[in-house]
Design a protein around this motif. Structure first.
Motif, PDB file in Angstrom:
ATOM      1  N   TRP A  20       0.873  -1.189   0.000  1.00  0.00           N
ATOM      2  CA  TRP A  20       0.000   0.000   0.000  1.00  0.00           C
ATOM      3  C   TRP A  20       0.900   1.226   0.000  1.00  0.00           C
ATOM      4  O   TRP A  20       2.073   1.164   0.376  1.00  0.00           O
ATOM      5  CB  TRP A  20      -0.967   0.033   1.194  1.00  0.00           C
ATOM      6  CG  TRP A  20      -0.510  -0.664   2.437  1.00  0.00           C
ATOM      7  CD1 TRP A  20      -0.927  -1.872   2.895  1.00  0.00           C
ATOM      8  CD2 TRP A  20       0.458  -0.196   3.398  1.00  0.00           C
ATOM      9  NE1 TRP A  20      -0.267  -2.209   4.058  1.00  0.00           N
ATOM     10  CE2 TRP A  20       0.586  -1.187   4.400  1.00  0.00           C
ATOM     11  CE3 TRP A  20       1.243   0.953   3.507  1.00  0.00           C
ATOM     12  CZ2 TRP A  20       1.442  -1.067   5.474  1.00  0.00           C
ATOM     13  CZ3 TRP A  20       2.102   1.079   4.588  1.00  0.00           C
ATOM     14  CH2 TRP A  20       2.191   0.088   5.550  1.00  0.00           C
ATOM     15  N   GLY A  37     -10.853  -4.582   4.571  1.00  0.00           N
ATOM     16  CA  GLY A  37     -10.277  -4.705   3.239  1.00  0.00           C
ATOM     17  C   GLY A  37     -10.320  -6.139   2.773  1.00  0.00           C
ATOM     18  O   GLY A  37     -10.292  -7.061   3.597  1.00  0.00           O
ATOM     19  N   THR A  41      -4.819  -7.362   1.049  1.00  0.00           N
ATOM     20  CA  THR A  41      -4.606  -5.919   0.893  1.00  0.00           C
ATOM     21  C   THR A  41      -3.588  -5.359   1.881  1.00  0.00           C
ATOM     22  O   THR A  41      -3.327  -4.161   1.878  1.00  0.00           O
ATOM     23  CB  THR A  41      -5.934  -5.147   1.060  1.00  0.00           C
ATOM     24  OG1 THR A  41      -6.602  -5.593   2.240  1.00  0.00           O
ATOM     25  CG2 THR A  41      -6.839  -5.362  -0.133  1.00  0.00           C
ATOM     26  N   LYS A  43      -3.522  -5.673   5.443  1.00  0.00           N
ATOM     27  CA  LYS A  43      -4.012  -5.171   6.731  1.00  0.00           C
ATOM     28  C   LYS A  43      -3.096  -5.610   7.879  1.00  0.00           C
ATOM     29  O   LYS A  43      -2.752  -4.800   8.754  1.00  0.00           O
ATOM     30  CB  LYS A  43      -5.452  -5.657   6.975  1.00  0.00           C
ATOM     31  CG  LYS A  43      -6.447  -5.197   5.918  1.00  0.00           C
ATOM     32  CD  LYS A  43      -7.849  -5.667   6.200  1.00  0.00           C
ATOM     33  CE  LYS A  43      -8.022  -7.162   6.205  1.00  0.00           C
ATOM     34  NZ  LYS A  43      -7.720  -7.791   4.894  1.00  0.00           N
ATOM     35  N   LEU A 214      -8.979  -0.545   3.186  1.00  0.00           N
ATOM     36  CA  LEU A 214      -7.837  -0.676   2.278  1.00  0.00           C
ATOM     37  C   LEU A 214      -8.268  -1.415   1.015  1.00  0.00           C
ATOM     38  O   LEU A 214      -8.947  -2.445   1.086  1.00  0.00           O
ATOM     39  CB  LEU A 214      -6.701  -1.463   2.933  1.00  0.00           C
ATOM     40  CG  LEU A 214      -5.784  -0.744   3.928  1.00  0.00           C
ATOM     41  CD1 LEU A 214      -4.875  -1.751   4.604  1.00  0.00           C
ATOM     42  CD2 LEU A 214      -4.970   0.352   3.257  1.00  0.00           C
ATOM     43  N   PHE A 215      -7.862  -0.880  -0.149  1.00  0.00           N
ATOM     44  CA  PHE A 215      -8.189  -1.533  -1.423  1.00  0.00           C
ATOM     45  C   PHE A 215      -7.278  -0.968  -2.494  1.00  0.00           C
ATOM     46  O   PHE A 215      -7.005   0.237  -2.529  1.00  0.00           O
ATOM     47  CB  PHE A 215      -9.664  -1.280  -1.790  1.00  0.00           C
ATOM     48  CG  PHE A 215     -10.089  -1.894  -3.097  1.00  0.00           C
ATOM     49  CD1 PHE A 215     -10.050  -3.271  -3.270  1.00  0.00           C
ATOM     50  CD2 PHE A 215     -10.519  -1.105  -4.146  1.00  0.00           C
ATOM     51  CE1 PHE A 215     -10.438  -3.851  -4.477  1.00  0.00           C
ATOM     52  CE2 PHE A 215     -10.922  -1.672  -5.354  1.00  0.00           C
ATOM     53  CZ  PHE A 215     -10.879  -3.048  -5.520  1.00  0.00           C
ATOM     54  N   ARG A 216      -6.812  -1.840  -3.395  1.00  0.00           N
ATOM     55  CA  ARG A 216      -5.946  -1.436  -4.505  1.00  0.00           C
ATOM     56  C   ARG A 216      -4.744  -0.629  -4.035  1.00  0.00           C
ATOM     57  O   ARG A 216      -4.441   0.442  -4.537  1.00  0.00           O
ATOM     58  CB  ARG A 216      -6.740  -0.656  -5.559  1.00  0.00           C
ATOM     59  CG  ARG A 216      -7.698  -1.517  -6.352  1.00  0.00           C
ATOM     60  CD  ARG A 216      -8.410  -0.709  -7.413  1.00  0.00           C
ATOM     61  NE  ARG A 216      -9.306  -1.565  -8.196  1.00  0.00           N
ATOM     62  CZ  ARG A 216     -10.194  -1.109  -9.083  1.00  0.00           C
ATOM     63  NH1 ARG A 216     -10.294   0.194  -9.290  1.00  0.00           N
ATOM     64  NH2 ARG A 216     -10.961  -1.942  -9.747  1.00  0.00           N
ATOM     65  N   ARG A 217      -4.113  -1.144  -3.000  1.00  0.00           N
ATOM     66  CA  ARG A 217      -2.869  -0.560  -2.498  1.00  0.00           C
ATOM     67  C   ARG A 217      -3.012   0.871  -1.975  1.00  0.00           C
ATOM     68  O   ARG A 217      -2.057   1.646  -1.956  1.00  0.00           O
ATOM     69  CB  ARG A 217      -1.771  -0.629  -3.578  1.00  0.00           C
ATOM     70  CG  ARG A 217      -1.350  -2.066  -3.903  1.00  0.00           C
ATOM     71  CD  ARG A 217      -0.521  -2.153  -5.132  1.00  0.00           C
ATOM     72  NE  ARG A 217      -1.290  -1.866  -6.343  1.00  0.00           N
ATOM     73  CZ  ARG A 217      -2.143  -2.717  -6.909  1.00  0.00           C
ATOM     74  NH1 ARG A 217      -2.350  -3.914  -6.368  1.00  0.00           N
ATOM     75  NH2 ARG A 217      -2.785  -2.389  -7.998  1.00  0.00           N
ATOM     76  N   ILE A 248     -14.507  -4.916  -6.406  1.00  0.00           N
ATOM     77  CA  ILE A 248     -13.764  -6.013  -5.787  1.00  0.00           C
ATOM     78  C   ILE A 248     -14.072  -7.317  -6.505  1.00  0.00           C
ATOM     79  O   ILE A 248     -15.237  -7.658  -6.735  1.00  0.00           O
ATOM     80  CB  ILE A 248     -14.136  -6.155  -4.296  1.00  0.00           C
ATOM     81  CG1 ILE A 248     -13.918  -4.840  -3.550  1.00  0.00           C
ATOM     82  CG2 ILE A 248     -13.317  -7.267  -3.643  1.00  0.00           C
ATOM     83  CD1 ILE A 248     -14.446  -4.843  -2.133  1.00  0.00           C
ATOM     84  N   GLU A 252      -8.911  -9.808  -5.477  1.00  0.00           N
ATOM     85  CA  GLU A 252      -8.930  -8.442  -4.966  1.00  0.00           C
ATOM     86  C   GLU A 252      -9.667  -7.480  -5.886  1.00  0.00           C
ATOM     87  O   GLU A 252     -10.707  -6.965  -5.548  1.00  0.00           O
ATOM     88  CB  GLU A 252      -7.544  -7.868  -4.649  1.00  0.00           C
ATOM     89  CG  GLU A 252      -7.682  -6.523  -3.932  1.00  0.00           C
ATOM     90  CD  GLU A 252      -6.404  -5.759  -3.752  1.00  0.00           C
ATOM     91  OE1 GLU A 252      -6.528  -4.559  -3.445  1.00  0.00           O
ATOM     92  OE2 GLU A 252      -5.320  -6.313  -3.903  1.00  0.00           O
ATOM     93  N   GLU A 253      -9.134  -7.218  -7.109  1.00  0.00           N
ATOM     94  CA  GLU A 253      -9.777  -6.213  -7.941  1.00  0.00           C
ATOM     95  C   GLU A 253     -10.121  -6.793  -9.304  1.00  0.00           C
ATOM     96  O   GLU A 253      -9.419  -7.636  -9.851  1.00  0.00           O
ATOM     97  CB  GLU A 253      -8.876  -4.991  -8.110  1.00  0.00           C
ATOM     98  CG  GLU A 253      -7.508  -5.298  -8.684  1.00  0.00           C
ATOM     99  CD  GLU A 253      -6.572  -4.119  -8.583  1.00  0.00           C
ATOM    100  OE1 GLU A 253      -6.441  -3.415  -9.587  1.00  0.00           O
ATOM    101  OE2 GLU A 253      -5.980  -3.916  -7.518  1.00  0.00           O
TER     102      GLU A 253
END
Length: 343
Positions: A20, A37, A41, A43, A214-217, A248, A252-253
């Motif tokens: 991240w 998240g 990701t 955490k 938290l998502f996509r760094r 999502i 993850e994405e």
């Protein structure tokens, strides 16, 4: 009392892989915050960076006037004493009984006598509801009891900051509900700063004062519970609704083609669910950091989803809050107490 943690522009990578980047947030002193998240990701990496077990590539972690990544080994060692950590599996020593597991930090980091160690250990055992189990080995007790023992060990040095790494991992919904209540009760009692990493949506919706995602760094959002639970941000809405439609994906994405295909189908992301009342301490008191239901929404002109702040007895806590607060006698070190929504 807890201390504030100020994170500024924090970036962490392993080799060429950025976990991240440019994460900035403030964990308010004495409040309960949750970090959500999708899996993978970073955490848990964030928790390890906060406590100084991992060094970030750039950025700052301010605890008072100390910037954690730039401390000498001696000051880092001293600053870590402000932290207590509950690891995912409890991280208990299998060959030690619960008493010795919980006493370990005291024997390792202090010069207290065994009588003083016993007083502190039994006090923490009582706080987490394990009186009578102190002579058992970790392999002789349930997963929920191991979590509570790990929490007691995290408490023995009276930390000002407590980090919870997926405390609900491996627990059934009923044990998770008991653990959530214990976390709320402990925060009301000791006033430390709590940060919980979790995948459990019910925990995120009912326990914290603040939520981050938290998502996509990157950190998509961080703020008061009501702000995220009423957010129209697609990834926040998808995660809190536990729906397949949204940014999502399974890994993850989703890629661009998947998102375009979903857009053509016109899938409805679903209505935001009602915001539940926040979980209250067992004794009916109000935690110092707890705000009246709906106060953030009202201050920012946001209409809550229908049915928000209604408990399982049908009480509307936006209306009930002032009457109950006024009817209760204040307790030491806290706001006036009241009957509990979310119970």
């Amino acid at each position: 009392m807890g201390v504030e943690i100020r994170v500024e522009g924090l970036t962490k990578a392993f080799g060429r892989q950025t976990i991240w980047a440019d994460v900035s947030l403030t964990l308010p002193a004495g409040e309960i915050s949750v970090l959500l998240g999708p899996s993978g990701t970073g955490k848990s990496v964030f928790l390890k960076t906060l406590v100084g077990l991992l060094k970030p590539e750039s950025g700052h972690i301010w605890i008072g006037d100390r910037d954690l990544p730039r401390l000498s080994e001696h000051l880092l060692y001293e600053t870590r004493k402000l932290f207590g950590v509950l690891f995912q599996d409890g991280a208990l020593f299998g060959s030690m009984n619960l008493y010795d597991n919980i006493a370990f930090p005291l024997r390792e980091h202090t010069k207290k006598s065994e009588s003083e160690v016993r007083r502190i250990v039994m006090e923490k055992i009582d706080m987490v509801g394990l009186v009578g189990a102190e002579g058992k080995l970790p392999g002789e007790i349930s997963g929920g009891m191991r979590k509570r023992a790990g929490l007691a060990r995290a408490l023995v040095l009276d930390p000002e900051i407590i980090l919870f790494d997926e405390p609900d991992s491996g627990l059934d919904p009923v044990r998770t509900a008991y653990l959530n209540q214990l976390i709320v009760d402990l925060n009301a009692q000791i006033g430390a700063t709590f940060l919980i990493v979790t995948h459990d949506i019910n925990t995120a919706r009912t326990v914290p004062d603040n939520i981050g995602l938290l998502f996509r760094r990157e950190l998509i959002m961080f703020g008061p519970r009501e702000m995220l639970l009423s957010s129209e941000e697609p990834v926040v809405r998808q995660f809190l609704n536990a729906r397949r439609h949204g940014p999502i994906g399974m890994s993850e994405e989703k890629d661009v083609s998947e998102l375009e295909a979903e857009a053509k189908l016109g899938h409805d992301p679903g209505q935001l669910p009602p915001i539940p009342p926040q979980l209250m301490p067992t004794d009916g008191g109000v935690r110092r950091s707890q705000s009246p239901p709906g106060s953030w929404l009202k201050a920012h002109g946001v209409q809550p989803p229908p049915g928000s702040f209604i408990d399982d007895l049908g009480r509307d806590w936006v209306q009930e809050w002032p009457r109950h607060v006024a009817s209760r006698t204040p307790v030491a070190g806290a706001q006036p107490s009241m009957g509990g929504p979310g119970r």
